[in-house]
Design an enzyme around this catalytic site. Structure first.
Site, PDB file in Angstrom:
ATOM      1  NE  ARG A   1      54.376  18.259   9.930  1.00 43.56           N
ATOM      2  CZ  ARG A   1      53.583  18.898   9.216  1.00 43.56           C
ATOM      3  NH1 ARG A   1      52.343  17.998   8.909  1.00 43.56           N
ATOM      4  NH2 ARG A   1      53.920  20.402   9.266  1.00 43.56           N
TER       5      ARG A   1
ATOM      6  CG  ASP B   1      40.000  16.983   7.297  1.00 42.50           C
ATOM      7  OD1 ASP B   1      40.758  17.991   7.560  1.00 42.50           O
ATOM      8  OD2 ASP B   1      40.759  16.314   7.640  1.00 42.50           O
TER       9      ASP B   1
END
Length: 298
Positions: A32, A141
């Site tokens: 990632r 978020d």
């Protein structure tokens, strides 16, 4: 990536996002964060570590954290928490707040918006009963990138197929090229804000219903306990907290307790009683008389 570099990145991510990575997740960091290295013209993860230790680059720091954040979500995910909202939580909250005629709902890990928009659809369904009410639907978020997508309300064909009834797609979305955009009335109902659950969030105020699903599973036990205790502080005395199916408060905090009738539902330990169950007819989306507007009377 050396062991020291891996340990640094694990600690870095733990401090900034709460993400607790085991040694078996080394591959996840490598896969990632590789694209992050390329984005910032860094030759290796070692170079990324050096950069993170050096002069603060907020864009790079944000990219590292967001690359490691899991944003798996879909409309009406796991279905039960939404049936529970329609059949039990909303009717009970309306009965308790009949005097104030105001409800506050928080989606604490909103990702790309499917969860809050699912709730917004049900609120719009209930619009005739909510006439004259003020309903605040706040969605937060950690990732600013996913919040931008949520605000846009634009989803791929694959995304709208996941959990969304066909009648809801027809009713609430319009096709834009190969994508689907949710209606402006639903987008206006949700107040999206960036928020890291590791940081204080008491400034958001008190909520009648909090959804914090499938995020605590990424934290270690002390972090889970801390977040849950602070969620309790943001939950009304007679409010309801919904966690993911694999999450619990047991052994983590004594401020919240499970509702014995509904898995995944938690209430304040100090509450005199759990919410009364009132069953409503099955069916998730029916015609409404008028669109519900966020934070204004109907």
């Amino acid at each position: 990536m050396t062991d020291l570099e891996f340990d640094f990145l694990r600690a870095y991510l733990k401090t900034r996002s709460g993400l607790a990575l085991s040694v078996e997740k080394r591959y996840l960091i490598e896969s990632r964060l590789g694209p992050v290295c390329r984005r910032f013209n860094l030759a290796s993860l070692g170079a990324l570590v050096t950069a993170l230790k050096g002069t603060r680059d907020l864009a790079m720091e944000r990219a590292v954290v967001e690359a490691m954040t899991t944003n798996e979500t879909f409309f009406f995910r796991d279905r039960t928490p939404f049936d529970l909202f329609r059949d039990v939580l909303l009717p009970e909250a309306m009965a308790r707040r009949a005097g104030q005629r105001r409800l506050r709902i928080w989606c604490a890990a909103a990702s790309t918006g499917q969860e809050p928009y699912s709730i917004a659809m049900m609120l719009q369904e209930a619009a005739p009963r909510l006439a004259g009410w003020q309903v605040d639907l706040v969605a937060t978020d950690l990732s600013t990138e996913v919040l931008e997508k949520a605000r846009a309300g634009l989803y791929s064909h694959f995304e709208v197929q996941r959990g969304l009834p066909v009648q809801a797609l027809i009713k609430h979305f319009e096709q834009v090229g190969e994508q689907w955009r949710i209606s402006a009335s639903l987008r206006q109902m949700v107040d999206y804000r960036p928020l890291n659950l590791l940081h204080p969030f008491d400034g958001l105020g008190t909520f009648d219903i909090i959804y914090c699903r499938n995020v605590l599973i990424y934290f270690d036990a002390p972090t889970k306990g801390d977040v849950l205790a602070r969620l309790s502080g943001s939950l009304a005395a007679d409010g309801a907290l919904l966690l993911g199916a694999a999450e619990t408060v047991i052994g983590l905090t004594d401020r919240l307790m499970p509702n014995p009738d509904h898995r995944g539902l938690y209430v304040q330990a100090s509450a005199a009683r759990a919410p009364v169950v009132r069953q409503a007819p099955a069916g998730i989306l029916t015609p409404v008389a008028a669109p519900l507007r966020r934070a204004v009377g109907l």
